[in-house]
Design a protein around this motif. Structure first.
Motif, short mmCIF file in Angstrom:
data_model
loop_
_atom_site.label_atom_id
_atom_site.label_comp_id
_atom_site.label_asym_id
_atom_site.label_seq_id
_atom_site.Cartn_x
_atom_site.Cartn_y
_atom_site.Cartn_z
N ALA A 35 -3.80 -2.94 -7.33
CA ALA A 35 -2.67 -3.81 -7.01
C ALA A 35 -3.06 -4.98 -6.12
N GLY A 36 -4.23 -4.93 -5.53
CA GLY A 36 -4.67 -6.01 -4.66
C GLY A 36 -4.37 -5.70 -3.21
N VAL A 37 -4.86 -6.57 -2.36
CA VAL A 37 -4.70 -6.37 -0.92
C VAL A 37 -3.28 -6.73 -0.51
N THR A 38 -2.66 -5.83 0.19
CA THR A 38 -1.30 -6.06 0.68
C THR A 38 -1.35 -6.43 2.14
N ARG A 39 -0.59 -7.43 2.49
CA ARG A 39 -0.56 -7.87 3.88
C ARG A 39 0.33 -6.98 4.73
N ASN A 40 1.49 -6.62 4.23
CA ASN A 40 2.45 -5.82 5.00
C ASN A 40 3.04 -4.72 4.13
N ILE A 41 3.09 -3.54 4.70
CA ILE A 41 3.75 -2.41 4.06
C ILE A 41 4.72 -1.84 5.09
N VAL A 42 6.01 -1.79 4.75
CA VAL A 42 7.00 -1.18 5.63
C VAL A 42 7.35 0.17 5.05
N ILE A 43 7.16 1.22 5.84
CA ILE A 43 7.44 2.57 5.40
C ILE A 43 8.66 3.07 6.16
N ASP A 44 9.64 3.58 5.41
CA ASP A 44 10.88 4.03 6.06
C ASP A 44 10.71 5.39 6.73
N LYS A 45 11.76 5.90 7.32
CA LYS A 45 11.70 7.15 8.07
C LYS A 45 11.38 8.35 7.19
N THR A 46 11.58 8.22 5.87
CA THR A 46 11.27 9.33 4.96
C THR A 46 9.84 9.26 4.45
N GLY A 47 9.10 8.22 4.85
CA GLY A 47 7.71 8.08 4.42
C GLY A 47 7.53 7.30 3.14
N LYS A 48 8.60 6.68 2.64
CA LYS A 48 8.51 5.91 1.41
C LYS A 48 8.41 4.42 1.71
N ILE A 49 7.71 3.71 0.84
CA ILE A 49 7.61 2.27 0.99
C ILE A 49 8.99 1.66 0.75
N SER A 50 9.46 0.88 1.70
CA SER A 50 10.77 0.24 1.54
C SER A 50 10.64 -1.28 1.44
N PHE A 51 9.46 -1.81 1.75
CA PHE A 51 9.22 -3.26 1.62
C PHE A 51 7.72 -3.47 1.57
N LEU A 52 7.29 -4.35 0.67
CA LEU A 52 5.87 -4.60 0.49
C LEU A 52 5.65 -6.08 0.19
N THR A 53 4.68 -6.67 0.84
CA THR A 53 4.31 -8.06 0.54
C THR A 53 2.84 -8.11 0.18
N ARG A 54 2.48 -9.06 -0.68
CA ARG A 54 1.08 -9.19 -1.07
C ARG A 54 0.40 -10.34 -0.36
N LEU A 55 1.05 -11.45 -0.23
CA LEU A 55 0.47 -12.62 0.43
C LEU A 55 1.48 -13.13 1.45
N PHE A 56 1.05 -14.03 2.32
CA PHE A 56 1.98 -14.55 3.32
C PHE A 56 2.84 -15.66 2.73
N ASP A 57 4.13 -15.49 2.84
CA ASP A 57 5.11 -16.50 2.47
C ASP A 57 6.17 -16.47 3.56
N PRO A 58 6.44 -17.61 4.23
CA PRO A 58 7.38 -17.60 5.36
C PRO A 58 8.74 -16.99 5.03
N LYS A 59 9.29 -17.30 3.85
CA LYS A 59 10.61 -16.76 3.47
C LYS A 59 10.53 -15.24 3.31
N GLU A 60 9.49 -14.78 2.65
CA GLU A 60 9.33 -13.34 2.45
C GLU A 60 9.09 -12.63 3.78
N PHE A 61 8.35 -13.25 4.68
CA PHE A 61 8.11 -12.67 5.99
C PHE A 61 9.43 -12.51 6.76
N GLN A 62 10.29 -13.51 6.69
CA GLN A 62 11.59 -13.43 7.34
C GLN A 62 12.43 -12.32 6.72
N GLU A 63 12.36 -12.17 5.40
CA GLU A 63 13.08 -11.09 4.72
C GLU A 63 12.58 -9.73 5.22
#
Length: 73
Positions: A35-63
């Protein structure tokens, strides 16, 4: 190499879990192989990925920030 990483963690006062993933197997446990290198992975309290970004984009970062704030409520 490991000593360098340990020194970096201490000097930057990293407070989150950290791992060395030379072959990408740990990363692939959270995403699809190749899948390529991911910059940010947000994992929720249950241990599941709830948000994932691949590259830096200001709008996506704010989201992502808004998503984390929602998860913390």
């Amino acid at each position: 190499e490991l000593n360098f990483v340990q020194e970096l963690i201490q000097s930057t006062e990293v407070t989150y879990p950290f791992t060395i993933d030379k072959d990408g197997s740990f990363f692939e446990s959270f995403t699809n192989p190749g899948a390529g290198v991911t910059r940010n992975i947000v994992i929720d309290k249950t241990g599941k990925i709830s948000f994932l970004t691949r590259l830096f984009d200001p709008k996506e970062f704010q989201e992502m920030i808004e998503h984390i704030e929602m998860l913390l409520k």
